[in-house]
Write a protein that holds these residues in place. Sequence first.
Motif, PDB file in Angstrom:
ATOM      1  N   HIS A  63       0.515   5.781  -0.771  1.00 10.43           N
ATOM      2  CA  HIS A  63      -0.362   6.894  -1.116  1.00 10.43           C
ATOM      3  C   HIS A  63      -0.310   7.159  -2.617  1.00 10.43           C
ATOM      4  O   HIS A  63       0.763   7.115  -3.228  1.00 10.43           O
ATOM      5  CB  HIS A  63       0.070   8.152  -0.353  1.00 10.43           C
ATOM      6  N   PRO A  64      -1.439   7.408  -3.264  1.00 10.41           N
ATOM      7  CA  PRO A  64      -1.420   7.688  -4.704  1.00 10.41           C
ATOM      8  C   PRO A  64      -0.604   8.933  -5.019  1.00 10.41           C
ATOM      9  O   PRO A  64      -0.470   9.838  -4.183  1.00 10.41           O
ATOM     10  CB  PRO A  64      -2.902   7.880  -5.052  1.00 10.41           C
ATOM     11  N   GLU A  68      -1.515  -1.606  -4.200  1.00  9.51           N
ATOM     12  CA  GLU A  68      -2.668  -0.704  -4.163  1.00  9.51           C
ATOM     13  C   GLU A  68      -2.166   0.700  -3.859  1.00  9.51           C
ATOM     14  O   GLU A  68      -1.572   0.935  -2.804  1.00  9.51           O
ATOM     15  CB  GLU A  68      -3.675  -1.123  -3.086  1.00  9.51           C
ATOM     16  N   GLU A  69      -2.380   1.611  -4.791  1.00  8.25           N
ATOM     17  CA  GLU A  69      -2.043   3.006  -4.560  1.00  8.25           C
ATOM     18  C   GLU A  69      -3.270   3.676  -3.968  1.00  8.25           C
ATOM     19  O   GLU A  69      -4.132   4.178  -4.692  1.00  8.25           O
ATOM     20  CB  GLU A  69      -1.579   3.671  -5.854  1.00  8.25           C
ATOM     21  N   ARG A  70      -3.341   3.661  -2.655  1.00  7.80           N
ATOM     22  CA  ARG A  70      -4.474   4.255  -1.948  1.00  7.80           C
ATOM     23  C   ARG A  70      -3.994   4.802  -0.612  1.00  7.80           C
ATOM     24  O   ARG A  70      -2.993   4.336  -0.044  1.00  7.80           O
ATOM     25  CB  ARG A  70      -5.579   3.232  -1.717  1.00  7.80           C
ATOM     26  N   LEU A  79       0.853  -1.190   0.000  1.00  5.44           N
ATOM     27  CA  LEU A  79       0.000   0.000   0.000  1.00  5.44           C
ATOM     28  C   LEU A  79       0.884   1.233   0.000  1.00  5.44           C
ATOM     29  O   LEU A  79       1.869   1.304   0.741  1.00  5.44           O
ATOM     30  CB  LEU A  79      -0.910   0.034   1.233  1.00  5.44           C
TER      31      LEU A  79
END
Length: 278
Positions: free
Chosen positions: A195-196, A222-224, A193
């Motif tokens: 951060h976008p 996951e870019e979230r 994971l």
Amino acid sequence: MPSVYWYNGEFIAKEDVRISPDDRGYYFGDGLYEVFRVYAGRIYEAEAHFERLVRTADGLRIALPYTIEAIQQLLEELIGRNGLQEGTVYLQFTRGAAPRSHPFPQGAAPVTMAYCTELPRPLAAMERGIAAVTVPDIRWLRCDFKTLNLLPNTLAKQQALDAGGDDAILHRSGTVTECSASNIMIVRGGTILTHPADNLILHGVTRGVVLRLAREAAIPVEERPFTVDELLGADEAFITGTTVEVTPVVRVDGHAIAAGDAGPVTRRLQEAFAATIR
């Protein structure tokens, strides 16, 4: 190692560099920069760095006085003149020198500077990991531009050092963004994971390489946004950056991340990254 600088188009000794008190970078932080990693005398991921340089210059409305091809040739000559094999090249452009006034000056030519620094790979930190401290992210809302306005970053870094940590992990109301001078990723349930790459973080060149390597290795990504609580409960955490490569984060705010050691995903990515610089 000689200290040859590239300043306003000339190769000169460091002691001959003269910065005007009217330079807008000096009193407004009105400029941009890039830090390039050099391995075996060659610039690493040059294209990605130059793409970000152009994007930042366009965003700040600073017209670069040289083509990217010319800049790369000049940096390569600078590396050769300094005999740099392993280290960094710092490149900076300011809007120019003009009497102090907030509006953009008419006719001012950008001021350019570049220099080399010897810097070995951070192998010890990459092996043992680092401790970090969470700090509120008080920066402006265009963190995607690589500007000279780094006072919030330096304050955060010093706050972390004062608290006995190695780096600061920034967050906005509990949502983790990045670190004082690097990006951060965590692993939960085998998935990375991070951060976008929006306006709240700087899209690091090493960040992009690591995400590519993860996908090539079939590691889910996951870019979230994720929270400080998710960070503290992560299976692994690591930072990525030009000077830190892939460095494990083993403690945050005094709490061990999982077993308090680098995890298997981090080690796998370290090995994959090392292969790219060989």
